[in-house]
Design an enzyme around this catalytic site. Structure first.
Site, PDB file in Angstrom:
ATOM      1  N   LYS A 252       6.668 -20.249   9.736  1.00 20.52           N
ATOM      2  CA  LYS A 252       7.959 -19.682  10.131  1.00 20.52           C
ATOM      3  C   LYS A 252       7.978 -19.638  11.650  1.00 20.52           C
ATOM      4  CE  LYS A 252       9.987 -16.555  11.517  1.00 20.52           C
ATOM      5  NZ  LYS A 252      10.917 -16.441  12.713  1.00 20.52           N
TER       6      LYS A 252
ATOM      7  N   GLU B  76      13.163 -18.381  15.544  1.00 20.38           N
ATOM      8  CA  GLU B  76      14.491 -18.972  15.364  1.00 20.38           C
ATOM      9  C   GLU B  76      15.057 -19.508  16.677  1.00 20.38           C
ATOM     10  OE1 GLU B  76      15.127 -14.425  14.872  1.00 20.38           O
ATOM     11  OE2 GLU B  76      13.491 -15.870  14.692  1.00 20.38           O
TER      12      GLU B  76
ATOM     13  N   GLY C 238       2.694 -12.817  18.426  1.00 20.29           N
ATOM     14  CA  GLY C 238       3.909 -12.204  18.949  1.00 20.29           C
ATOM     15  C   GLY C 238       3.595 -10.855  19.549  1.00 20.29           C
TER      16      GLY C 238
ATOM     17  N   GLY D  14       3.638  -7.081  15.379  1.00 18.75           N
ATOM     18  CA  GLY D  14       2.351  -7.270  14.712  1.00 18.75           C
ATOM     19  C   GLY D  14       1.998  -6.097  13.819  1.00 18.75           C
TER      20      GLY D  14
ATOM     21  N   GLU E  79      -2.539 -12.389  17.072  1.00 19.76           N
ATOM     22  CA  GLU E  79      -2.671 -12.527  18.524  1.00 19.76           C
ATOM     23  C   GLU E  79      -1.426 -11.893  19.120  1.00 19.76           C
ATOM     24  OE1 GLU E  79      -3.343 -15.622  22.236  1.00 19.76           O
ATOM     25  OE2 GLU E  79      -3.326 -16.407  20.195  1.00 19.76           O
TER      26      GLU E  79
ATOM     27  N   CYS F  92       1.484 -14.581  26.974  1.00 18.10           N
ATOM     28  CA  CYS F  92       0.722 -13.398  26.569  1.00 18.10           C
ATOM     29  C   CYS F  92      -0.527 -13.201  27.418  1.00 18.10           C
ATOM     30  CB  CYS F  92       0.364 -13.472  25.087  1.00 18.10           C
ATOM     31  SG  CYS F  92      -0.565 -14.943  24.621  1.00 18.10           S
TER      32      CYS F  92
ATOM     33  N   GLU G 253       3.930  -4.669  28.652  1.00 15.99           N
ATOM     34  CA  GLU G 253       3.983  -6.125  28.749  1.00 15.99           C
ATOM     35  C   GLU G 253       5.431  -6.518  29.040  1.00 15.99           C
ATOM     36  OE1 GLU G 253       2.305  -9.973  26.369  1.00 15.99           O
ATOM     37  OE2 GLU G 253       3.419  -8.495  25.214  1.00 15.99           O
TER      38      GLU G 253
END
Length: 501
Positions: free
Chosen positions: A189, A192, A242, A247, A264, A298, A396
């Site tokens: 997946k 999008e 992500g 997560g 991750e 990341c 972040e």
């Protein structure tokens, strides 16, 4: 400081229509819905991708389950799997320009960066082909004359892979080749926002001879398709890349059948610079770590932890280098920094920059969006005088924003570097090997670079400490991640009877 912005020219491209890939066939969403993706740099439609449903996810999982259970891939030898992976690498290289262009149009990253990532992905397939042949178990011949012990590795089964928008092809290829090398089947997946290159990989794998049902792609929203994969009882493992918040939700959704989860997640990564470093090389590395992929990375080096005696002079060096960056149209071969992926991310980055200003941090450069006729671009931004508790020092941001945090001595450097809930990566800049190794040992991070940053290939594993994730990808560890371990005791000779005759 004047930043060099390269004008945006709308590309002469028509929006390319894609379909999902399930059980070896190209299909539309079950309800026919489609998402239009507009280039974040050019504001023109570039791709049309199905908006999949939970029912589409179920179809893909059923195909992957059947393909795994009948052994059409899991039952092959490592040599046979390796041949397919090597063919896939060859085809990726042949189609490099096509994949790179789609990647740049959907993500807004410079075309030169996209080419590098696609070429690197081909190399990962080649490495994983070797791992398919090298995967092995163990034996225990120390159990006495009447017992032999075997440890075998078996593919874990059906793996659901949920990938992000920032490196849609490269991150996919840090996982899929190893999943396939282990003998598993896959349902992917993608984000999008950036689904097209994942669908191109499906085409590549089919052309390389991967059997139908082994690799499936369902496009659509994470809240629908991604959640269904995480919850699905016929999915044996989820690999999610992500944000840490999403997560957590993925981890909770996976609890139904206690599936294995690899995560991750986010990072707030330190660049630790000592006074004895090659300061020009370190400044160049800090700028690269800050603006690579427009900071949407990341492992971006978003905190500059610098020795106090050189902090001001080093900051000036970093700002001067930022002023020479080439920012703008990602289809321009000279561009180094491209666009922000969408309006939501653009707004969030600017809001955190404004918060840093309100909190009293001192702005050394940037701090604003570029005024452009097309696309979304943010000036590389550097803050000094920040408190370690400020949001710009802890959250972040996922944009080109750097916070400077001075330190006094090695122990202080390690303490500041570790002072977040994250532990994904870190860089160390020093000419003293002893100091470098002590700092490396002290950093709570899954990846550490010494006198470099965001470097390396598939030979070493990647992953995070603390709230940056669980599990490891790439390297020999990457293929082992997608296996189960089975212990077998084999009795030799006549059994000593427990029940008396």
């Amino acid at each position: 400081m004047t930043l060099h912005f390269r004008d945006i020219v709308a590309p002469a491209v028509d929006a390319r229509r894609f379909r999902m890939f399930i059980d070896g066939a190209w299909v539309n969403a079950s309800d026919g819905a489609v998402n239009e993706r507009r280039s974040p740099a050019h504001d023109v439609p570039v791709t049309l991708v199905p908006r999949g449903t939970a029912a589409d996810a179920d179809r893909a999982v059923a195909a992957a389950r059947a393909a795994f259970d009948d052994g059409r891939w899991s039952g092959l030898s490592g040599e046979a799997r390796a041949r397919v992976l090597l063919d896939a690498a060859r085809i990726v290289r042949e189609r490099l320009e096509e994949i790179a262009l789609v990647e740049t149009l959907e993500t807004g990253k410079p075309i030169t960066q996209s080419r590098g990532e696609v070429g690197g992905a081909a190399g990962i397939f080649e490495y994983a082909a070797g791992q398919a042949r090298a995967l092995h178990g163990d034996s225990f011949n120390n159990l006495g004359d009447e017992m032999l012990g075997l440890v075998t590795r078996e593919p874990i089964g059906v793996v659901g892979v949920i990938t992000p928008w920032n490196f849609p092809f490269f991150i996919l290829c840090e996982r899929v080749p190893f999943i396939l090398a282990a003998g598993c089947t896959v349902v992917v997946k993608p984000s999008e926002l950036t689904s097209a290159s994942t669908l191109l990989l499906a085409d590549v794998l089919a052309a390389a001879g991967l059997p139908a049902g082994v690799f499936n792609v369902v496009t659509g929203p994470g809240a629908v398709v991604g959640r269904r994969l995480a919850e699905h009882d016929d999915v044996d493992m989820i690999s999610f890349t992500g944000s840490t918040d999403v997560g957590r939700g993925t981890l909770a959704a996976s609890a139904g059948n206690m599936k294995k989860v690899g995560l991750e997640l986010g990072g707030k990564n330190p660049q630790v610079v000592f006074a004895d470093a090659d300061l020009d090389a370190a400044a160049d590395g800090v700028v690269f770590g800050l603006v690579f992929n427009a900071g949407q990375c990341c492992v971006s080096g978003s905190r500059l932890v610098v020795e106090r005696s050189i902090a001001d002079a080093f900051a000036a060096r970093v700002v001067e280098k930022i002023g020479r960056l080439r920012i703008g149209d990602p289809l321009d071969e000279a561009t180094q920094v491209g666009a922000i992926v969408d309006e939501r991310q653009h707004t969030r980055i600017l809001a955190l920059i404004d918060e840093g200003k309100r909190d009293g941090a001192r702005l050394l450069c940037g701090g604003e969006a570029f005024e452009t006729s097309r696309g979304r671009f943010i000036q590389p931004t550097v803050f000094a005088g920040a408190d370690r508790g400020m949001s710009i020092a802890q959250e972040e941001i996922f944009g080109p924003v750097l916070t400077i945090l001075p330190f006094d001595g090695l122990a202080d450097a390690i303490r500041i570097a570790n002072d977040t809930c994250f532990g994904l990566a870190g860089s160390i800049w020093t000419s003293d090997l002893n100091k470098a190794l002590k700092t490396m040992r002290g950093l709570k991070a899954g990846r550490v670079w010494i006198n470099c940053t965001i470097a390396g290939g598939p030979e070493l594993p990647i992953g995070g400490f603390k709230q940056s994730g669980t599990g490891r990808e790439t390297g020999a560890y990457g293929v082992e991640e997608y296996t189960e371990i089975k212990s077998t005791h084999i009795a030799l000779g006549e059994r000593t009877r427990w029940v008396a005759p």
